[in-house]
Design a protein around this motif. Structure first.
Motif, short mmCIF file in Angstrom:
data_model
loop_
_atom_site.label_atom_id
_atom_site.label_comp_id
_atom_site.label_asym_id
_atom_site.label_seq_id
_atom_site.Cartn_x
_atom_site.Cartn_y
_atom_site.Cartn_z
N SER A 244 0.87 -1.19 -0.01
CA SER A 244 -0.06 -0.02 0.05
C SER A 244 0.65 1.17 -0.24
N CYS A 245 1.86 1.20 0.83
CA CYS A 245 2.68 2.51 1.10
C CYS A 245 3.59 2.41 -0.43
N ALA B 247 12.00 5.19 0.06
CA ALA B 247 10.83 5.84 0.66
C ALA B 247 9.94 5.04 1.40
N VAL B 248 9.63 3.87 0.93
CA VAL B 248 8.69 2.91 1.75
C VAL B 248 9.35 2.79 3.08
N ALA B 249 10.48 2.52 3.21
CA ALA B 249 11.41 2.04 4.47
C ALA B 249 11.01 3.36 5.22
N GLU B 250 11.34 4.41 4.76
CA GLU B 250 11.42 5.69 5.85
C GLU B 250 10.10 5.93 6.14
N ARG B 251 9.02 5.87 5.42
CA ARG B 251 7.74 6.02 5.75
C ARG B 251 7.26 4.97 6.85
N THR C 119 14.37 -4.93 4.73
CA THR C 119 13.07 -5.42 5.26
C THR C 119 11.94 -5.23 4.03
N VAL C 120 11.80 -4.01 3.50
CA VAL C 120 11.08 -3.82 2.50
C VAL C 120 10.99 -4.51 1.36
#
Length: 75
Positions: free
Chosen positions: A23-24, A33-37, A44-45
């Protein structure tokens, strides 16, 4: 998160966290950007996305996104 009546519950295929990641991913650009959010590592992402691709037998993350949307697991 909504579900189609014909679709399997997402927990049978993807974990709740995997659904959070995809979703992110649909909202931001790139794994970093996904990891940061989400407050996790890029590794991991990457692992979540890889396992989701493996579960449904696709090669691209966009295909995972399309699949999740079609199942009604993403808004």
């Amino acid at each position: 998160m909504k579900k189609n009546s014909d679709a399997k519950p997402p927990q049978l295929l993807f974990t709740e966290r995997q659904l959070d990641v995809i979703s992110c991913w649909s909202e931001v650009s790139g794994e970093m950007a996904v990891a940061e959010r989400l407050g996790v590592s890029v590794h991991t992402v990457h692992t979540h996305l890889k396992r989701m691709r493996q579960k449904i037998g696709v090669k691209r993350t966009f295909e995972v996104y399309q699949y999740a949307r079609k199942q009604g697991w993403l808004e």
